[in-house]
Design a protein around this motif. Structure first.
Motif, PDB file in Angstrom:
ATOM      1  N   ILE A  95       2.098   6.936  59.129  1.00 20.43           N
ATOM      2  CA  ILE A  95       0.762   7.380  58.957  1.00 20.43           C
ATOM      3  C   ILE A  95      -0.008   6.788  57.621  1.00 20.43           C
ATOM      4  N   GLU A  96       0.963   6.908  56.525  1.00 18.23           N
ATOM      5  CA  GLU A  96       0.473   6.417  55.392  1.00 18.23           C
ATOM      6  C   GLU A  96       0.030   4.911  55.476  1.00 18.23           C
ATOM      7  N   LYS A 112      -4.451  11.492  45.364  1.00 18.61           N
ATOM      8  CA  LYS A 112      -3.132  11.382  45.892  1.00 18.61           C
ATOM      9  C   LYS A 112      -2.401  10.558  45.212  1.00 18.61           C
ATOM     10  N   ASN A 140       2.345  12.212  54.706  1.00 25.22           N
ATOM     11  CA  ASN A 140       2.478  12.556  56.028  1.00 25.22           C
ATOM     12  C   ASN A 140       3.214  11.577  56.674  1.00 25.22           C
ATOM     13  N   SER A 165      12.449  10.440  54.326  1.00 20.36           N
ATOM     14  CA  SER A 165      11.413  10.954  53.991  1.00 20.36           C
ATOM     15  C   SER A 165      10.719  10.697  52.340  1.00 20.36           C
ATOM     16  N   GLU A 205      -3.660   9.761  53.230  1.00 22.40           N
ATOM     17  CA  GLU A 205      -2.501  10.135  53.976  1.00 22.40           C
ATOM     18  C   GLU A 205      -0.949  10.307  53.401  1.00 22.40           C
ATOM     19  N   HIS A 239       7.455   5.729  50.649  1.00 23.42           N
ATOM     20  CA  HIS A 239       6.051   5.864  50.687  1.00 23.42           C
ATOM     21  C   HIS A 239       5.472   4.527  50.669  1.00 23.42           C
ATOM     22  N   ASP A 277       8.050   7.472  65.304  1.00 27.30           N
ATOM     23  CA  ASP A 277       7.926   7.978  64.067  1.00 27.30           C
ATOM     24  C   ASP A 277       8.780   7.068  62.957  1.00 27.30           C
TER      25      ASP A 277
END
Lengths: 453, 494
Positions: A293-294, B195, A289, A276, A286, A279, A102
């Motif tokens: 994953i994005e 989004k 997520n 977190s 996604e 991005h 992850d």
């Protein structure tokens, strides 16, 4: 050049999840030539650092992935893509000794990784989480794209950018550490916080391997919020152990020194609360997520260079000692030819061998009279067009304040060639550069030809 | 079934290999072929240091100015050959999702890729920039933009959306827009764009209003009415509508939106900026920047314009003086501040070949009568015909009238399939793929109160030059079989 190194004890390949190598022998010289037969012949390609290189077998694997998508893209999207990207990420996680897959995202290149980290910083300034004028630190020789990214995301939102001078030529890690401490002090001046330090693992121009572990440690001691190591050149050049290095973010290209096609890089984000909020800037389905994953879906595009990581690893493992073996031999060779050139020209190396990996800075004779970055670029083009040598040239402005400048027998040294060694290079490549410089020096018209624009 | 309208009707004799075997109608003059000053590009000096551009790149011939004679149009078997890499066991009636790319363009792309790999430094210094400029020039002509500076190439519409929305986000966070000012978008806006609006606009303090669109839809007036309502709502309490995001062709459900009228309304109602998301635009509907009049317009080239994955253009109108400053590619590199077009042309080392093959794509398109307009027209007629064939076979209805479709159409599925959720729709789609070799996306349309035995599922069928009538028969028969076997979505595996 033969594989002279003793085999390494620890190598990456016992982590690999790909099937066992079918070969019972290592790749041969002629197989290596075959793998890189698509390189333009007649060119001394001693600039692996800029754009990297990719062997024929990995390119063939890439075409298979591309074709699979074109054959039935919906099926590919629903049933093939995610698994493939996860597999690549898992291999990278093992290679870099990350704790958790992850923590590993695949993106296009280190430039994209920098944008991701800096956008996050920019948001914190814009949201008021950071105070205006809080500092972000970077090396003065940070890659130009990263500097622009700082402008776009940090300066724009009110952050102060502090540049740390990288001494060059450099003689030891201590010189870098001393400058870094100075920069940190400046960053903390007037009671402000240093929110981020960007540290190159291997600087681009001029090229030096920095003592990144120590620098990260100092950042922790001095209360820097986050550390981002821009390691564009690292994977396949130096050992990459992200836990050991201890940064919050660590990014490296795989198409430079890890034989992947253009382009793919990983961005490691240590699992902490702030990770977190990173991005991918191209927001798609996604969003929210998690970055891995994005990044694995940013709209329809060709993901094949991210999918061939297993094939690149297979290629690497055909060499004795796997990745470690390749790295060690590249390093030995580049030091050898660097010294050969410096001796031939009566010049010097820009950094000691222990501060180099697969690239080294060799100063050019002062008589060439390179007096600006423009001159350096002209010399580079001239070498490409007239001598079939591809090598980047760095202009090093003379130090101010009467510090002893580096000289050769004819004057002050102001230009360095950054030579690279990768598995496809031969000794003759460097002889070609050596002889080209001799010829230029012999030419009485040289200044006029090169620099008279 | 009429054979007049499209190339690859099975009832046209396929034994003849000449193009006269095809019956085609040219209702409009051939699209004037693009003339670009491409001959000079390669000789221009794009380096800092006097290097000559080596013409080792595969230069496509200057686009023909005169229309080719009928005997030189592409033939049916040539089309089949161009798409022979498609999985031929699949009825591929979903060109809308991922597009398609003919073999000749793929080969051109591979030549560009090889050029880079061969000597990347030379490629970077001498070949890349002129190649991208050439592609941009072609796009500029195709879309009737005023200046090539208005045209940038990016990966896809998703990227273009991020670029435009980031600009709005800066305006909010830097106080040019007030918190609570409004961005309007369609309820059926693409999921990724929604989004992106959340990530950039909502996060920076903007308020988002969705235009509710009816579906099935009967006329464009229904859309215009709802749009006006949303704009009214946006202007309540003294707020300004800063941005309208309007799809040219919505994705799911797919409908052609009257963008020209909506843009006009936006101007009348004082909306700051209009961004048309035409992911399905070029090759599917008419794309004329001056006619449509939006501030920003994006369309993918890999969906309906035969480019490889992936490439799109983002048009930014120059006459909008607030438009172009602050439009930046989010991946910042050396060219930051030199305008979006130049920024986008270098975002670090990567494969730019999909952006470089646009000239080859144009060559391919011009092998068809009427060029891109001819292809569009024939695709439209074919997909309407196939849609009507299917609804007749199943006793259902279309999701919108033919004039609100481009190259895709929404076909109602029999109610007895009991599609009761999005996950049902996905299960059905998977079942069709795995058990019948049919690739088609299914849309779940939630029933409204009071509807009796409504149609809750629509298939979005596409038609592109490689499709055959058999593809749609295969779909028709698959659904008939599922129905006659009494299978409902509840029976299908996850």
């Amino acid at each position: 050049m033969e594989n002279k190194d003793p085999p390494n004890g620890e190598s990456a390949h016992h982590h690999q999840l790909t099937k066992k190598p079918r070969l019972t022998r290592f790749i041969t010289e002629s197989e290596i030539r075959e793998e890189f037969a698509h390189h333009q012949s007649g060119i001394a390609r001693i600039n692996n650092g800029s754009f990297g290189s990719c062997p024929g077998s990995v390119l063939a694997a890439q075409r298979k992935w591309q074709l699979k998508f074109l054959q039935q893209p919906d099926d590919f999207y629903f049933n093939t893509l995610r698994k493939g990207i996860l597999h690549s990420r898992t291999l990278v996680k093992d290679l870099i000794n990350a704790d958790d897959v992850d923590e590993v995202s695949l993106v296009d290149n280190a430039t994209t990784a920098a944008a991701i980290v800096l956008q996050q910083i920019g948001r914190s300034f814009a949201d008021g989480k950071f105070h205006e004028n809080d500092a972000v630190l970077m090396l003065h020789c940070a890659y130009e794209a990263v500097k622009k990214s700082m402008q776009a995301y940090v300066t724009r939102t009110g952050g102060s950018v502090i540049e740390v001078q990288l001494p060059f030529p450099v003689n030891s890690d201590e010189e870098i550490i001393a400058e870094f401490r100075k920069g940190l002090e400046k960053g903390k001046a007037s009671g402000r916080k240093v929110r981020l330090a960007i540290i190159d693992h291997i600087t681009s121009m001029p090229c030096v391997v920095t003592p990144v572990r120590e620098l990260v440690k100092i950042c922790r001691e001095e209360g820097v919020d986050q550390v981002f190591v821009d390691a564009a050149h690292a994977l396949g050049s130096v050992k990459v152990d992200v836990k050991e290095i201890g940064a919050d973010f660590y990014a490296s290209n795989l198409h430079k020194w890890f034989f992947c096609p253009p382009s793919v890089a990983f961005l490691y984000c240590k699992k902490t609360s702030s990770s977190s909020d990173v991005h991918h800037p191209v927001v798609s389905h996604e969003y929210g997520n998690g970055l891995p994953i994005e990044s694995a879906w940013i709209g329809t595009r060709d993901y094949s260079s991210q999918l061939v990581v297993p094939s690149a690893l297979e290629f690497v493992n055909r060499f004795e000692g796997g990745l470690d073996g390749i790295m060690n031999r590249n390093h030995e060779k580049i030091v050898e030819v660097g010294k050969m050139l410096a001796e031939s020209w009566g010049t010097n190396l820009g950094a000691p061998p222990e501060m180099c990996a697969g690239m080294i800075m060799v100063s050019l004779p002062s008589r060439l009279r390179v007096m600006s970055q423009d001159d350096a670029l002209r010399l580079r083009s001239h070498l490409r067009s007239n001598y079939g040598v591809e090598v980047p040239i760095h202009y090093q402005a003379p130090r101010k304040n009467g510090e002893a400048a580096v000289k050769d027998k004819d004057g002050f040294i102001m230009a360095y060639a950054r030579i690279s060694h990768q598995v496809y290079n031969t000794f003759e490549d460097y002889c070609k550069l050596r002889d080209a410089i001799y010829q230029l020096l012999d030419d009485p018209q040289i200044s006029k030809k090169l620099f008279a624009e | 079934m009429s054979t007049k309208h499209y190339f690859n009707s099975s009832s046209v004799s396929s034994s003849s290999s000449t193009t006269t075997a095809f019956l085609y109608e040219l209702s409009s003059p051939l699209l004037p072929l693009i003339s670009t000053p491409m001959a000079t590009h390669n000789r221009q000096n794009h380096t800092l240091n006097g290097d000559h551009c080596h013409s080792t790149i595969p230069i496509t011939k200057r686009p023909k100015l005169s229309s080719p004679s009928p005997t030189s149009f592409i033939t049916h078997s040539q089309i089949q050959s161009e798409f022979s890499h498609h999985d031929l066991s699949v009825a591929r009636i979903n060109n809308g999702s991922f597009g398609s790319c003919p073999q000749s363009v793929i080969s051109a792309q591979q030549r560009w890729q090889t050029q880079f790999l061969r000597q990347p430094d030379h490629f970077y210094y001498n070949q890349l920039k002129p190649g991208i400029l050439h592609s941009r020039s072609i796009v500029k002509s195709l879309i009737n933009a005023d200046q090539v500076d208005e045209v940038s190439l990016v990966d896809n519409a998703t990227t273009a959306a991020a670029i435009v929305l980031q600009k709005s986000a800066w305006s909010f966070s830097e106080g040019r827009y007030n918190k609570g000012d409004v961005a309007v978008m369609l309820h059926y806006a693409y999921g990724a764009v929604k989004k992106s609006v959340e990530a950039y606009v909502t996060r920076a303090g903007g308020h988002v209003i969705e235009v509710q669109l009816p579906f099935p839809v009967k006329s464009k007036e229904e859309i215009i009415t709802e749009f006006r309502k949303a704009l009214e709502k946006g202007k309540e309490n003294g707020k300004k509508v800063r941005l309208a995001v309007i799809d040219h062709v919505t994705s799911m459900p797919s409908v052609v939106i009257p963008v020209k009228e909506l843009v006009k309304i936006c101007r009348e109602e004082g909306v700051d900026q209009v961004f048309v998301d035409a992911a399905h635009g070029i090759g599917c509907v008419d794309v004329d920047m001056k006619e449509i009049g939006a501030d920003f317009y994006t369309s993918n080239l890999h969906k309906w314009f035969f480019s490889p994955p992936s490439v799109a253009f983002l048009y930014s109108r120059k006459s909008n003086d607030k438009g172009n400053d602050d439009l930046h590619h989010p991946v910042v590199s050396h060219e930051y501040g030199n305008g979006l077009a130049l920024e986008s042309a270098w975002i670090g080392t990567r494969d730019y070949s999909a952006q470089l093959v646009v000239p080859s794509v144009l060559e391919f398109i011009n092998r068809f009568p009427g060029g891109i307009d001819g292809i569009k027209k024939r695709n439209h007629e074919a997909v309407v015909e196939m849609g009507e064939m299917l609804v007749k076979a199943w006793g259902t209805h279309l999701g919108c009238p033919p004039e609100m479709c481009g190259s895709m159409i929404m076909v109602g599925l029999p109610a007895c399939l009991r599609i009761s959720s999005e996950s049902d729709a996905l299960k059905l789609r998977t079942h069709l793929r795995n058990n019948f070799g049919v690739e088609v996306p299914i849309y779940f349309r939630a029933p409204k109160d009071g509807e009796v035995d409504p149609i809750t599922g629509y298939a979005r069928i596409s038609h592109q030059v490689y499709n055959k009538v058999e593809d749609y028969y295969k779909f028709r028969d698959a659904v008939n079989k599922i129905v006659s076997d009494g299978i409902t979505c509840a029976c299908l595996p996850n």
